[in-house]
Design an enzyme around this catalytic site. Structure first.
Site, PDB file in Angstrom:
ATOM      1  N   MET A  64       0.825  -1.264   0.003  1.00 14.73           N
ATOM      2  CA  MET A  64      -0.093  -0.050  -0.205  1.00 14.73           C
ATOM      3  C   MET A  64       1.116   1.233   0.007  1.00 14.73           C
ATOM      4  O   MET A  64       1.936   1.451   0.674  1.00 14.73           O
ATOM      5  CB  MET A  64      -1.013  -0.115   1.272  1.00 14.73           C
ATOM      6  N   CYS A  65       0.433   2.250  -0.951  1.00 11.89           N
ATOM      7  CA  CYS A  65       1.284   3.513  -0.721  1.00 11.89           C
ATOM      8  C   CYS A  65       0.405   4.880  -0.653  1.00 11.89           C
ATOM      9  O   CYS A  65      -0.897   4.411  -0.647  1.00 11.89           O
ATOM     10  CB  CYS A  65       2.110   3.891  -1.967  1.00 11.89           C
ATOM     11  N   THR A  66       1.003   5.562  -0.195  1.00 10.38           N
ATOM     12  CA  THR A  66       0.226   7.063   0.205  1.00 10.38           C
ATOM     13  C   THR A  66       0.480   8.168  -0.715  1.00 10.38           C
ATOM     14  O   THR A  66       1.308   8.233  -1.170  1.00 10.38           O
ATOM     15  CB  THR A  66       0.814   7.510   1.634  1.00 10.38           C
TER      16      THR A  66
END
Ligand SMILES: *[C@@H]1O[C@H](CO)[C@@H](O)[C@H](O)[C@H]1NC(C)=O
Ligand SMILES: *[C@@H]1O[C@H](CO)[C@@H](O)[C@H](O)[C@H]1NC(C)=O
Length: 191
Positions: A64-66
């Site tokens: 997951m990235c932001t």
């Protein structure tokens, strides 16, 4: 007569309802009355589907990235994307400029120099957003991608189901639809 008329009305309704349904599958829709100011702030990339060869190779290794979404002076969006790569946090900036209706944007691929299109297909601003990207990753390498943005790292099952249905409607087979595993590593320091 009344029964005949009822039948006829019923057929017309079926016809009328049938047309937009097939159209919705063929083309990508857009969030009505998209409000960019409510779309700003932090999102997590919780789900992805793509037919690019890059994605096919890398999908198992992604987490997951932001994305920190801020407005730009020209009415577009500045996406600061932070992700984990080889155990290190990396940051990329993606500048989207408005292209047409509210919710439609374009950006230049830093790697290929090609212009890609992004649209916000559906969002409630506070919990999730469904995005669609189409473009090219080099000669003869057209791709399209569906993205699930979530305000939290733990999207509800209903939101994940919504994304799966959206990706399938765009023609992505099951094995190209992934939910990215949560990671705490690159979240701190990015309000
Ligand atoms: C985009 O955001 C980054 C990080 O906040 C900033 O360094 C950069 O100057 C911004 N670019 C534009 C064009 O707004
Ligand atoms: C991905 O899908 C798009 C749209 O359906 C298509 O034009 C493109 O050729 C596909 N690319 C690959 C690498 O399969």
């Amino acid at each position: 007569m009344a029964a005949l008329r009822a039948l006829w009305v019923g057929l017309v309704l079926l016809g009328v309802l049938g047309v937009p349904q097939t159209r919705a599958e063929a083309q990508v829709s857009l969030q009505p009355n998209f409000q960019q100011d409510k779309f700003l702030g932090r999102w997590f990339t919780a789900g992805l589907a793509s037919n690019s060869s890059w994605f096919r190779e890398k999908k198992a290794a992604l987490s997951m990235c932001t994305s920190l979404v801020a407005p730009t002076a020209d009415g577009g969006l500045n996406l600061t994307v932070t992700f984990l790569r080889k155990d290190q946090c990396e940051t990329r900036t993606l500048l989207l400029w408005p292209s047409g209706l509210p919710g439609c944007y374009s950006y230049t691929s830093q790697h290929w120099g090609s212009v890609n299109d992004v649209r916000v297909v559906e969002t409630d601003y506070g919990e999730y957003a469904l995005l669609h990207t189409a473009g090219t990753k080099g000669p003869g390498q057209d791709f399209h991608m569906a993205t699930l943005y979530s305000r939290t790292q733990t999207p509800r099952a209903e939101v994940k189901d919504k994304f799966t249905a959206f990706a399938k409607a765009q023609g992505f087979p099951d094995d190209t639809i992934v939910f990215l595993p949560q990671t705490d590593k690159c979240v701190e320091g990015h309000q």
